[in-house]
Design an enzyme around this catalytic site. Structure first.
Site, short mmCIF file in Angstrom:
data_model
loop_
_atom_site.label_atom_id
_atom_site.label_comp_id
_atom_site.label_asym_id
_atom_site.label_seq_id
_atom_site.Cartn_x
_atom_site.Cartn_y
_atom_site.Cartn_z
N ASP A 144 0.80 -1.23 0.00
CA ASP A 144 0.00 0.00 0.00
C ASP A 144 0.83 1.28 0.00
O ASP A 144 0.48 2.24 -0.68
CB ASP A 144 -0.96 0.01 1.20
CG ASP A 144 -2.07 1.03 1.05
OD1 ASP A 144 -2.49 1.28 -0.09
OD2 ASP A 144 -2.52 1.57 2.07
N CYS A 208 -22.48 5.84 -6.22
CA CYS A 208 -21.46 6.66 -5.56
C CYS A 208 -22.09 7.91 -4.95
O CYS A 208 -22.68 8.73 -5.67
CB CYS A 208 -20.37 7.06 -6.54
SG CYS A 208 -19.10 8.13 -5.81
N CYS A 253 -15.52 4.29 3.00
CA CYS A 253 -16.82 4.13 2.33
C CYS A 253 -16.80 2.84 1.53
O CYS A 253 -15.80 2.53 0.87
CB CYS A 253 -17.09 5.32 1.41
SG CYS A 253 -18.68 5.23 0.53
#
Length: 388
Positions: A144, A208, A253
């Site tokens: 990451d 979204c 989210c």
């Protein structure tokens, strides 16, 4: 480019080592593994430069585009990249809730132990295994935080395809996978990318909350993404405050992933490190708002969602309380507005009180208008009074 000819003993050797790596990866709990070359990712250069020029980047990416494109700048002599995936849970655990207490959400990528640590531990084991077979092998682990695009690497290594929401989608586990890579100087046979299966589906675009998914070559405006905004330490627009409050996410989210057809039948609940505790992944907002630094680290510090600190999570929790609209929370918000030492938190409390549209909340705001000294908090109080 690695070129071997049929009957070449070197081909048999490296194929055998690749097979051993694949077998060992299964032994240590890696769900999926793929291989690609160490060649630069010139195919995404145009996209990266366009994102940068249009301001779509989140700001967390490596600033040097050359480092993002060319693995050799991170590991000279690189010939192969091993991409790995760990699946993580997609379904909420069954539980009995206290319905009187308002709760917020951590996104699924923050369930259980910090995935950076879990994935790195497995990659370190894989690295040690490789060096036991080839002591002279050069290796570099990225999880990451490395300069390369994990998703671009995983796609080229054949782990899955890039969905319109920017997620790497695997056939076996959907998009609920953590990605990492091990760069090496070993000449391992590359795997082939898989074909995109999204077709005409655009559920993620429609779902979204911030319209951050742009129907233009799988482009994501990270600055608009709600997951990014829950981490944004800067000033939030009223629209963003409304969306955070409405979706109830205090961190991240999941909306675009939850509507994806390839995620509907996935559970991915076999890694004990990612097993969710409902009281942690759906915490009581009042407890988040009142928690001390020490207790926050003790209770939430092992989760990846804690890395941005408690203040951002507290701000988001306060915003959610305003939309919940329970009068019993007004005294809590009053106390925050009057006594919290942090202007950003007081401003969030003012916005939240304004959402109640009740005389009690309006009176609190008017009283504090005569006491508050910070200009940005005063502005928020005035706006809240106008809508209250």
């Amino acid at each position: 480019l690695i070129l071997y000819f049929k009957g070449d003993d070197r081909l048999d050797k490296w194929q055998d080592i690749k097979n051993q790596i694949i077998s060992y990866s299964k032994d240590i709990g890696i769900d999926k593994i793929g291989f690609t070359t160490g060649e630069p990712f010139w195919n995404i250069e145009k996209i990266l430069r366009e994102h940068q020029s249009k301001g779509y980047n989140s700001g967390f990416e490596e600033k040097n585009l050359n480092l993002r494109l060319d693995p050799a700048l991170s590991l000279p002599g690189v010939q192969s990249i091993i991409s790995v995936a760990l699946a993580y849970p997609s379904r909420l655990p069954d539980c009995t809730l206290d319905s009187k207490k308002a709760r917020g959400l951590f996104c699924r990528a923050s369930w259980g132990q910090d995935y950076h640590l879990v994935l790195r531990e497995k990659l370190v084991k894989l690295e040690q295994f490789i060096k036991s077979k080839e002591p002279g092998a050069g290796t570099l682990i990225m999880v990451d935080t490395g300069p390369l695009s994990d998703r671009a690497v995983a796609y080229r290594a054949g782990l899955g395809w890039l969905g319109k929401n920017g997620s790497l989608i695997t056939e076996e586990y959907g998009s609920f996978v953590f990605l990492g890579e091990l760069i090496t100087t070993l000449p391992l046979e590359p795997d082939r990318p898989v074909s995109n299966q999204c077709g005409q589906c655009n559920r993620c675009l429609k779902a979204c909350p911030m319209d951050a998914i742009i129907d233009d070559n799988w482009t994501i405006n990270c600055q608009k993404c709600l997951g990014f905004q829950t981490l944004n330490k800067g000033c939030l627009s009223d629209e963003v405050k409304e969306k955070i409050a409405g979706q109830k996410y205090i961190y991240g989210c999941d909306v675009c992933q939850l509507v994806c057809p390839f995620n509907q039948d996935k559970r991915n609940d076999w890694h004990s490190q990612f097993k969710p505790d409902y009281e942690l992944i759906n915490p009581v907002l009042e407890e988040i708002i009142n928690i001390s630094n020490r207790d926050f680290q003790k209770k939430f510090g092992f989760m990846s969602g804690s890395w941005r600190g408690k203040k951002i999570l507290q701000r988001n929790a306060i915003l959610i309380l305003g939309k919940e609209g329970n009068s019993q929370d007004i005294p809590l918000l009053k106390n925050v507005l009057a006594n919290d030492s942090r202007p950003e938190i007081r401003a969030a409390a003012a916005w939240s009180l304004g959402q109640f549209k009740q005389k009690e909340a309006r009176d609190i705001l008017k009283t504090q208008l005569n006491i508050e000294k910070e200009d940005n908090v005063l502005e928020e109080i005035r706006k809240a009074i106008d809508v209250c």
